[in-house]
Design a protein around this motif. Structure first.
Motif, PDB file in Angstrom:
ATOM      1  N   GLN A 170      43.470  32.909  63.335  1.00 37.95           N
ATOM      2  CA  GLN A 170      44.327  32.735  62.167  1.00 37.95           C
ATOM      3  C   GLN A 170      45.709  33.274  62.476  1.00 37.95           C
ATOM      4  O   GLN A 170      45.863  34.242  63.212  1.00 37.95           O
ATOM      5  CB  GLN A 170      43.743  33.476  60.964  1.00 37.95           C
ATOM      6  CG  GLN A 170      42.386  32.968  60.559  1.00 37.95           C
ATOM      7  CD  GLN A 170      41.780  33.794  59.434  1.00 37.95           C
ATOM      8  OE1 GLN A 170      42.362  34.751  58.960  1.00 37.95           O
ATOM      9  NE2 GLN A 170      40.597  33.413  59.009  1.00 37.95           N
ATOM     10  N   ARG A 171      46.698  32.645  61.903  1.00 37.22           N
ATOM     11  CA  ARG A 171      48.071  33.101  62.091  1.00 37.22           C
ATOM     12  C   ARG A 171      48.283  34.426  61.374  1.00 37.22           C
ATOM     13  O   ARG A 171      47.674  34.670  60.324  1.00 37.22           O
ATOM     14  CB  ARG A 171      49.040  32.074  61.519  1.00 37.22           C
ATOM     15  CG  ARG A 171      49.088  30.807  62.323  1.00 37.22           C
ATOM     16  CD  ARG A 171      50.255  29.940  61.858  1.00 37.22           C
ATOM     17  NE  ARG A 171      50.365  28.787  62.723  1.00 37.22           N
ATOM     18  CZ  ARG A 171      50.052  27.557  62.358  1.00 37.22           C
ATOM     19  NH1 ARG A 171      49.619  27.316  61.146  1.00 37.22           N
ATOM     20  NH2 ARG A 171      50.174  26.562  63.206  1.00 37.22           N
ATOM     21  N   PRO A 172      49.169  35.246  61.909  1.00 37.77           N
ATOM     22  CA  PRO A 172      49.502  36.484  61.189  1.00 37.77           C
ATOM     23  C   PRO A 172      50.095  36.152  59.825  1.00 37.77           C
ATOM     24  O   PRO A 172      50.787  35.153  59.662  1.00 37.77           O
ATOM     25  CB  PRO A 172      50.548  37.143  62.087  1.00 37.77           C
ATOM     26  CG  PRO A 172      50.346  36.536  63.431  1.00 37.77           C
ATOM     27  CD  PRO A 172      49.846  35.151  63.195  1.00 37.77           C
ATOM     28  N   ARG A 173      49.812  36.984  58.849  1.00 42.66           N
ATOM     29  CA  ARG A 173      50.325  36.817  57.494  1.00 42.66           C
ATOM     30  C   ARG A 173      51.579  37.661  57.332  1.00 42.66           C
ATOM     31  O   ARG A 173      51.663  38.777  57.826  1.00 42.66           O
ATOM     32  CB  ARG A 173      49.287  37.249  56.462  1.00 42.66           C
ATOM     33  CG  ARG A 173      47.946  36.553  56.610  1.00 42.66           C
ATOM     34  CD  ARG A 173      48.009  35.144  56.047  1.00 42.66           C
ATOM     35  NE  ARG A 173      46.664  34.609  55.919  1.00 42.66           N
ATOM     36  CZ  ARG A 173      46.206  33.596  56.607  1.00 42.66           C
ATOM     37  NH1 ARG A 173      46.969  32.985  57.476  1.00 42.66           N
ATOM     38  NH2 ARG A 173      44.978  33.164  56.435  1.00 42.66           N
ATOM     39  N   ILE A 174      52.528  37.091  56.615  1.00 45.45           N
ATOM     40  CA  ILE A 174      53.778  37.808  56.368  1.00 45.45           C
ATOM     41  C   ILE A 174      53.835  38.149  54.882  1.00 45.45           C
ATOM     42  O   ILE A 174      53.689  37.280  54.028  1.00 45.45           O
ATOM     43  CB  ILE A 174      54.991  36.954  56.772  1.00 45.45           C
ATOM     44  CG1 ILE A 174      54.910  36.626  58.272  1.00 45.45           C
ATOM     45  CG2 ILE A 174      56.290  37.676  56.444  1.00 45.45           C
ATOM     46  CD1 ILE A 174      55.927  35.641  58.750  1.00 45.45           C
ATOM     47  N   THR A 175      54.026  39.431  54.605  1.00 43.75           N
ATOM     48  CA  THR A 175      54.140  39.896  53.226  1.00 43.75           C
ATOM     49  C   THR A 175      55.431  40.691  53.081  1.00 43.75           C
ATOM     50  O   THR A 175      56.167  40.886  54.051  1.00 43.75           O
ATOM     51  CB  THR A 175      52.953  40.803  52.840  1.00 43.75           C
ATOM     52  OG1 THR A 175      53.029  42.010  53.610  1.00 43.75           O
ATOM     53  CG2 THR A 175      51.624  40.121  53.102  1.00 43.75           C
ATOM     54  N   ARG A 176      55.674  41.181  51.904  1.00 40.80           N
ATOM     55  CA  ARG A 176      56.863  42.014  51.677  1.00 40.80           C
ATOM     56  C   ARG A 176      56.795  43.307  52.471  1.00 40.80           C
ATOM     57  O   ARG A 176      57.810  43.899  52.795  1.00 40.80           O
ATOM     58  CB  ARG A 176      56.993  42.329  50.194  1.00 40.80           C
ATOM     59  CG  ARG A 176      57.334  41.122  49.381  1.00 40.80           C
ATOM     60  CD  ARG A 176      57.438  41.461  47.930  1.00 40.80           C
ATOM     61  NE  ARG A 176      57.590  40.218  47.174  1.00 40.80           N
ATOM     62  CZ  ARG A 176      57.909  40.167  45.922  1.00 40.80           C
ATOM     63  NH1 ARG A 176      58.112  41.265  45.241  1.00 40.80           N
ATOM     64  NH2 ARG A 176      58.033  39.007  45.329  1.00 40.80           N
ATOM     65  N   ARG A 177      55.591  43.732  52.764  1.00 43.02           N
ATOM     66  CA  ARG A 177      55.395  44.988  53.502  1.00 43.02           C
ATOM     67  C   ARG A 177      55.370  44.790  55.007  1.00 43.02           C
ATOM     68  O   ARG A 177      55.216  45.747  55.752  1.00 43.02           O
ATOM     69  CB  ARG A 177      54.109  45.652  53.057  1.00 43.02           C
ATOM     70  CG  ARG A 177      54.170  46.087  51.626  1.00 43.02           C
ATOM     71  CD  ARG A 177      52.913  46.790  51.238  1.00 43.02           C
ATOM     72  NE  ARG A 177      53.008  47.190  49.846  1.00 43.02           N
ATOM     73  CZ  ARG A 177      52.011  47.623  49.139  1.00 43.02           C
ATOM     74  NH1 ARG A 177      50.813  47.717  49.685  1.00 43.02           N
ATOM     75  NH2 ARG A 177      52.166  47.962  47.885  1.00 43.02           N
TER      76      ARG A 177
END
Length: 137
Positions: free
Chosen positions: A15-22
């Motif tokens: 799975q691709r890395p997830r990008i969040t505000r943190r």
């Protein structure tokens, strides 16, 4: 040199890395799967890199997904006998990537892999069977 191992349990696709505000993070299920493969490899092969830099490698992977419970007995039997193949998500290339990521300590670089044979099937015991061998050139 030769590597043969069985990774027990349901295969997990990369799975691709997830990008969040943190920040960025790797999905936990995928991270745990990679970690388990690496730990199994290190235990079975004494933490040794089996394949040296520049050695061309051939890889065979057989992914066995579990059979769904919400199907008829007849369909269950067809899947258990490998008559029906899992032509559903997840993609075969994502399964391959997850195993390669977990086995990164077996070789210098996965660019050494010059031949891949991979298949998906259903089975009562989900697992991945991996064979890697050096190609004599």
């Amino acid at each position: 040199m030769f590597l043969k191992m069985t990774i027990e349990g349901e295969p997990v696709a990369a799975q691709r890395p997830r990008i969040t505000r943190r920040g960025t993070y790797t999905p936990p299920k995928y991270a745990e799967y990679k970690k388990n493969i690496e730990e199994q490899y290190r235990k079975e092969f004494n933490n040794e890199q089996l394949f040296e830099r520049g050695e061309p490698l051939k890889v065979e992977l057989h992914f066995y997904r579990s059979i769904q419970k919400s199907i008829s007995n007849k369909e269950h039997e067809r899947r258990a006998s490998h008559e029906v193949k899992p032509a559903i998500k997840s993609d075969l290339d994502n399964y391959i990537k997850s195993v390669f990521d977990g086995l990164k300590c077996a070789w210098f670089d996965d660019g050494q892999i010059v031949e891949i044979n991979a298949t998906k099937d259903y089975d009562e015991q989900p697992r991945v069977e991996v064979t890697i061998e050096k190609i004599n050139s």
